[in-house]
Write an enzyme that holds these catalytic residues in place. Structure first.
Site, PDB file in Angstrom:
ATOM      1  N   SER A  44       0.801  -1.221   0.000  1.00 17.30           N
ATOM      2  CA  SER A  44       0.000   0.000   0.000  1.00 17.30           C
ATOM      3  C   SER A  44       0.836   1.275   0.000  1.00 17.30           C
ATOM      4  O   SER A  44       0.334   2.339  -0.358  1.00 17.30           O
ATOM      5  CB  SER A  44      -0.944   0.019   1.204  1.00 17.30           C
ATOM      6  OG  SER A  44      -0.215  -0.100   2.417  1.00 17.30           O
ATOM      7  N   ASP A 333      -4.141   7.917   7.831  1.00 19.89           N
ATOM      8  CA  ASP A 333      -5.262   7.059   8.239  1.00 19.89           C
ATOM      9  C   ASP A 333      -4.889   6.040   9.320  1.00 19.89           C
ATOM     10  O   ASP A 333      -5.620   5.089   9.548  1.00 19.89           O
ATOM     11  CB  ASP A 333      -5.819   6.318   7.027  1.00 19.89           C
ATOM     12  CG  ASP A 333      -4.759   5.458   6.336  1.00 19.89           C
ATOM     13  OD1 ASP A 333      -3.621   5.391   6.835  1.00 19.89           O
ATOM     14  OD2 ASP A 333      -5.077   4.849   5.294  1.00 19.89           O
ATOM     15  N   HIS A 336      -0.858   4.969   6.740  1.00 18.52           N
ATOM     16  CA  HIS A 336      -0.209   5.591   5.589  1.00 18.52           C
ATOM     17  C   HIS A 336       0.042   7.077   5.839  1.00 18.52           C
ATOM     18  O   HIS A 336      -0.566   7.679   6.718  1.00 18.52           O
ATOM     19  CB  HIS A 336      -1.076   5.371   4.343  1.00 18.52           C
ATOM     20  CG  HIS A 336      -1.467   3.942   4.159  1.00 18.52           C
ATOM     21  ND1 HIS A 336      -2.694   3.438   4.591  1.00 18.52           N
ATOM     22  CD2 HIS A 336      -0.778   2.892   3.657  1.00 18.52           C
ATOM     23  CE1 HIS A 336      -2.729   2.133   4.347  1.00 18.52           C
ATOM     24  NE2 HIS A 336      -1.582   1.784   3.785  1.00 18.52           N
TER      25      HIS A 336
END
Length: 367
Positions: A44, A333, A336
């Site tokens: 991610s 979040d 990240h």
């Protein structure tokens, strides 16, 4: 949605940074008249929409609100490190390999990174090995189309001269800790993770690849998600989980040694190891210097201070809270980073101060 109150007034250094960063990226970009073809493998931290394209998993606003003004599948309010790296070379953003509707002909490369990816288990989507298999299929099909005279596709020469970026390993460590493994058990798995990365580089090398840019993993113990979920934790002086960061450090040392070893083994290869951990830890430890406050608190989440993270109500889920646009948060979040943080991380990466060997990123521009 409920907004947090604005952050404290930002120091002069922050405003200077905001003024200088665009000039920095522009000056680097102007030197690269022929951007390299780039293939990225990862999780991610560099997924530009692979999860959404591959599984249809929704990644909704406020993700993407800052730069794109819509959700693109990136887990951030804006651009990721990989986006800033592409921009520094005057290259287009990388399209997810799995995105059939993105309109990309993949002439500038492709992004195989997908949220949640790890190196192990080896045959579970979208592990590094699966991403590698996807690349091999992509290469075979592309060359087949070139041979048949179809369209504007990457040639064999383009594939040989491409830049191969690898940014993976964080989830291997995090998943091990989440399974209640002891520190000793977690670190015992690290050589197997390093071996998967070695195998990936050697497969790409045997396919003709010669240019590799490899990121180590960041300070896992500084993520608001981990700080919120781990009940018994020994914190370091800046409030991060010591064991998690020590494990990340062991992984990074193993990866550094691997890169060193492969430089002598793989004739003609350029292998750059980038110390992302040091950059991110410095950003968190000295956040006020960079114009941030509350570096261990998520901008988007729920629960408020100290971490604003609740696994039951994560960013973009019903009931979430998000900081005001323009607020200076390091973390987006709980896992990240924000675009503001990523821009600083990118400037540090491009400075060469954290790269071994110290090779400028525009070294990979095509002649």
């Amino acid at each position: 949605m409920i907004s947090h109150s604005p952050l404290l007034s930002q120091p002069l250094s922050h405003f200077l940074l905001l003024l200088l960063l665009p000039l920095f990226f522009t000056s680097v970009a102007s030197q690269c008249k022929h951007p390299p073809i780039i293939f990225n493998f990862g999780d991610s931290n560099s997924d530009t929409g692979g999860l959404v394209a591959g599984l249809g998993f929704p990644v909704n606003l406020p993700n993407g609100r800052t730069f794109f003004h819509r959700s693109t599948g990136r887990l951030s309010d804006g651009r990721l490190l990989i986006d800033f790296l592409c921009q520094s070379l005057n290259a287009s953003f990388l399209s997810p390999y799995l995105d059939s509707l993105g309109g990309s002909g993949f002439t500038n490369g492709a992004n195989f990174a997908v949220v949640g990816s790890s190196t192990l288990p080896k045959y579970v989507p979208f592990s590094l090995n699966i991403q590698l298999m996807q690349f091999l299929h992509f290469k075979a099909r592309t060359l087949e189309l070139v041979t048949a005279g179809f369209g504007n596709f990457i040639t064999d020469e383009g594939l040989r001269n491409a830049l191969y970026i690898i940014d993976i390993g964080q989830n291997d460590i995090a998943d091990s800790f989440s399974k209640n493994m002891s520190y000793a058990q977690v670190t015992k798995r690290i050589p197997s993770v390093i071996l998967e990365i070695e195998n990936a580089v050697k497969v790409l090398y045997n396919q003709g690849g010669r240019k590799f840019w490899i990121h180590n993993t960041g300070p896992l113990g500084c993520l608001p998600q981990k700080l919120s979920l781990v009940q018994k934790k020994d914190l370091d002086p800046i409030g991060c989980i010591s064991d998690y960061n020590r494990a990340a450090g062991l992984f990074n040392e193993g990866l550094r040694r691997l890169c060193e070893r492969m430089r002598s083994q793989l004739s003609g290869a350029t292998i750059v190891y980038v110390d992302i951990y040091s950059i991110k830890y410095d950003l968190i430890a000295n956040s006020s210097k960079y114009g941030f406050s509350s570096p261990l608190m998520a901008c988007c989440g729920s629960g408020g201070p100290p971490y604003n993270y609740d696994i039951r109500v994560t960013c973009s889920q019903p009931g979430y809270q998000v900081c005001d646009e323009g607020s200076r948060y390091v973390n987006w979040d709980g896992i990240h980073y924000t675009e503001a943080a990523n821009s600083i991380i990118a400037s540090k990466v491009l400075s060469m101060a954290h790269s071994s060997p110290s090779i400028p990123f525009d070294f990979f521009c095509r002649n």
